[in-house]
Motif scaffolding. Structure first.
Motif, PDB file in Angstrom:
ATOM      1  N   TYR A  20      -4.939  10.941  -0.928  1.00  0.00           N
ATOM      2  CA  TYR A  20      -4.673  11.430   0.381  1.00  0.00           C
ATOM      3  C   TYR A  20      -3.290  10.773   1.180  1.00  0.00           C
ATOM      4  O   TYR A  20      -3.106   9.454   0.720  1.00  0.00           O
ATOM      5  N   VAL A  21      -2.818  11.042   2.269  1.00  0.00           N
ATOM      6  CA  VAL A  21      -1.712  10.237   2.588  1.00  0.00           C
ATOM      7  C   VAL A  21      -1.899   9.921   4.203  1.00  0.00           C
ATOM      8  O   VAL A  21      -2.099  11.034   4.954  1.00  0.00           O
ATOM      9  N   LEU A  22      -1.940   8.765   4.575  1.00  0.00           N
ATOM     10  CA  LEU A  22      -1.914   8.330   5.732  1.00  0.00           C
ATOM     11  C   LEU A  22      -0.620   8.093   6.360  1.00  0.00           C
ATOM     12  O   LEU A  22       0.401   8.420   5.881  1.00  0.00           O
ATOM     13  N   ALA A  23      -0.451   7.758   7.673  1.00  0.00           N
ATOM     14  CA  ALA A  23       0.809   7.779   8.302  1.00  0.00           C
ATOM     15  C   ALA A  23       1.758   6.358   7.913  1.00  0.00           C
ATOM     16  O   ALA A  23       3.015   6.323   8.471  1.00  0.00           O
ATOM     17  N   GLY A  24       0.913   5.464   7.363  1.00  0.00           N
ATOM     18  CA  GLY A  24       1.751   4.075   7.049  1.00  0.00           C
ATOM     19  C   GLY A  24       0.477   3.337   6.381  1.00  0.00           C
ATOM     20  O   GLY A  24      -0.624   3.609   6.231  1.00  0.00           O
ATOM     21  N   GLY A  25       1.025   2.170   6.031  1.00  0.00           N
ATOM     22  CA  GLY A  25       0.270   1.139   5.072  1.00  0.00           C
ATOM     23  C   GLY A  25      -0.807   0.370   6.066  1.00  0.00           C
ATOM     24  O   GLY A  25      -1.599  -0.360   5.169  1.00  0.00           O
ATOM     25  N   GLU A  26      -0.592   0.389   7.267  1.00  0.00           N
ATOM     26  CA  GLU A  26      -1.670  -0.780   7.947  1.00  0.00           C
ATOM     27  C   GLU A  26      -3.256  -0.300   7.788  1.00  0.00           C
ATOM     28  O   GLU A  26      -3.793  -1.395   7.399  1.00  0.00           O
ATOM     29  N   PRO A  50       0.844  -1.149   0.100  1.00  0.00           N
ATOM     30  CA  PRO A  50       0.152   0.047  -0.042  1.00  0.00           C
ATOM     31  C   PRO A  50       0.826   1.249   0.048  1.00  0.00           C
ATOM     32  O   PRO A  50       1.714   1.186   0.877  1.00  0.00           O
ATOM     33  N   THR A  51       0.767   2.160  -0.715  1.00  0.00           N
ATOM     34  CA  THR A  51       1.504   3.353  -1.105  1.00  0.00           C
ATOM     35  C   THR A  51       0.668   4.436  -1.803  1.00  0.00           C
ATOM     36  O   THR A  51      -0.354   4.166  -2.514  1.00  0.00           O
ATOM     37  N   PRO A  52       0.698   5.803  -1.264  1.00  0.00           N
ATOM     38  CA  PRO A  52       0.138   6.780  -1.828  1.00  0.00           C
ATOM     39  C   PRO A  52       0.162   6.995  -3.456  1.00  0.00           C
ATOM     40  O   PRO A  52      -0.430   7.701  -4.253  1.00  0.00           O
ATOM     41  N   CYS A 104       3.681  -3.297   4.896  1.00  0.00           N
ATOM     42  CA  CYS A 104       3.000  -2.001   5.616  1.00  0.00           C
ATOM     43  C   CYS A 104       4.147  -1.046   5.592  1.00  0.00           C
ATOM     44  O   CYS A 104       5.132  -1.252   6.754  1.00  0.00           O
ATOM     45  N   GLY A 105       4.373   0.023   4.779  1.00  0.00           N
ATOM     46  CA  GLY A 105       5.443   1.089   5.145  1.00  0.00           C
ATOM     47  C   GLY A 105       4.870   1.946   6.140  1.00  0.00           C
ATOM     48  O   GLY A 105       3.835   2.037   6.712  1.00  0.00           O
ATOM     49  N   ARG A 106       5.981   2.669   6.699  1.00  0.00           N
ATOM     50  CA  ARG A 106       5.980   3.734   7.566  1.00  0.00           C
ATOM     51  C   ARG A 106       6.849   4.922   7.295  1.00  0.00           C
ATOM     52  O   ARG A 106       7.618   4.821   6.433  1.00  0.00           O
TER      53      ARG A 106
HETATM   54  O1  LIG Z   1      -1.806   6.577   2.283  1.00  0.00           O
HETATM   55  B1  LIG Z   1      -1.134   5.392   2.251  1.00  0.00           B
HETATM   56  O2  LIG Z   1      -1.933   4.501   1.639  1.00  0.00           O
HETATM   57  C1  LIG Z   1       0.187   5.215   2.756  1.00  0.00           C
HETATM   58  C2  LIG Z   1       0.634   3.910   2.710  1.00  0.00           C
HETATM   59  C3  LIG Z   1       2.029   3.821   3.086  1.00  0.00           C
HETATM   60  C4  LIG Z   1       2.793   4.488   3.779  1.00  0.00           C
HETATM   61  C5  LIG Z   1       4.004   4.661   4.225  1.00  0.00           C
HETATM   62  C6  LIG Z   1       4.129   5.861   4.860  1.00  0.00           C
HETATM   63  N1  LIG Z   1       2.993   6.543   4.572  1.00  0.00           N
HETATM   64  C7  LIG Z   1       2.081   5.894   4.048  1.00  0.00           C
HETATM   65  C8  LIG Z   1       0.903   6.143   3.492  1.00  0.00           C
END
Ligand SMILES: OB(O)c1ccc2cc[nH]c2c1
Length: 241
Positions: free
Chosen positions: A138-144, A89-91, A114-116
């Protein structure tokens, strides 16, 4: 379906013990394995990140723990020739859609990375990732959280998971349109009444009403979906939405 999830926050995936996915696991339809990436880190501090080459804010996830983790997980299938489909998962990934969920629902073994921080070292992605998936602009803080979203959408498409198979085939997006509004009792709530056609018992008329409402809603909220339908129809010579 087997699913392996590699993360530095395994507890973030605890919702997978609940509800639809939890029931699918209890019934043996889904077999989920969580892995803490830090167990593969090669230093005494179990470090998983480092400063980015070229400078810039934040940290980047080091290749070494990911390489060791994915090598070990992939080896689980070596004996019987199974190879996992590795999802990151990635933006910056390909948009996740209902069609993408249906594609993944046919895959016997998924591994989610799951990246961070600012992301995973690009050499890991280049070597290991079969799919880079974005769940939205949009951008989350990680892939979880993205993994939870993807897994729920995929799991509900697995045979036997959703009791009434129709509620899956009638999903929004399955036919390329948004679903029509839904109602239940009472027939009148305050000054709002359920559309009479839905209480008429005339199933042909109900079907027409639902189709019209789906088209109206889609044109109003997601004209891009209609354009996609029209293009698909033009491509295969049929009439369109
Ligand atoms: O928005 B996302 O789906 C997403 C996925 C992975 C990472 C890793 C760091 N920021 C992330 C955001």
């Amino acid at each position: 379906m087997r699913v392996d999830i590699v993360t530095i926050f395994p507890d973030y995936l605890s919702p997978l013990e609940l509800s639809l996915v939890g029931r699918a696991r209890a019934r043996g339809i889904l077999d989920v394995h969580l892995h803490d990436l830090r167990q593969w880190a090669d230093d005494v501090h179990r470090s998983v990140d480092d400063a980015p080459y070229g400078g810039g804010p934040g940290m980047v996830m080091r290749p070494q723990p990911w390489w060791a983790a994915l090598t070990e997980i992939r080896a689980l299938g070596a004996a019987d020739g199974r190879r996992p489909r590795i999802v990151v998962p990635t933006p910056v990934g390909r948009p996740f859609t209902q069609a993408y969920a249906a594609d993944l629902a046919d895959v016997p073994w998924l591994v989610f990375c799951c990246g961070r921080y600012e992301g995973i070292d690009a050499r890991v992605i280049d070597e290991w990732a079969d799919d880079e998936i974005s769940i939205g602009d949009y951008v989350l803080a990680g892939g979880e959280v993205a993994t939870l979203v993807i897994l729920e959408a995929v799991t509900r498409l697995l045979p036997g998971v959703v009791g009434n198979a129709e509620s899956v085939t009638d999903d929004s997006f399955t036919d390329g349109l948004l679903e029509a509004p839904v109602y239940t009792r009472p027939a009148v709530w305050g000054d709002r009444e359920v559309p009479a056609v839905l209480r008429s018992g005339d199933h042909a008329a109900i079907g027409r009403w639902r189709r019209a409402e789906a088209l109206r809603r889609t044109a109003q909220r997601r004209p891009d979906l209609l354009a996609r339908q029209d293009q698909a129809a033009a491509d295969d010579g049929s009439g369109g939405a």
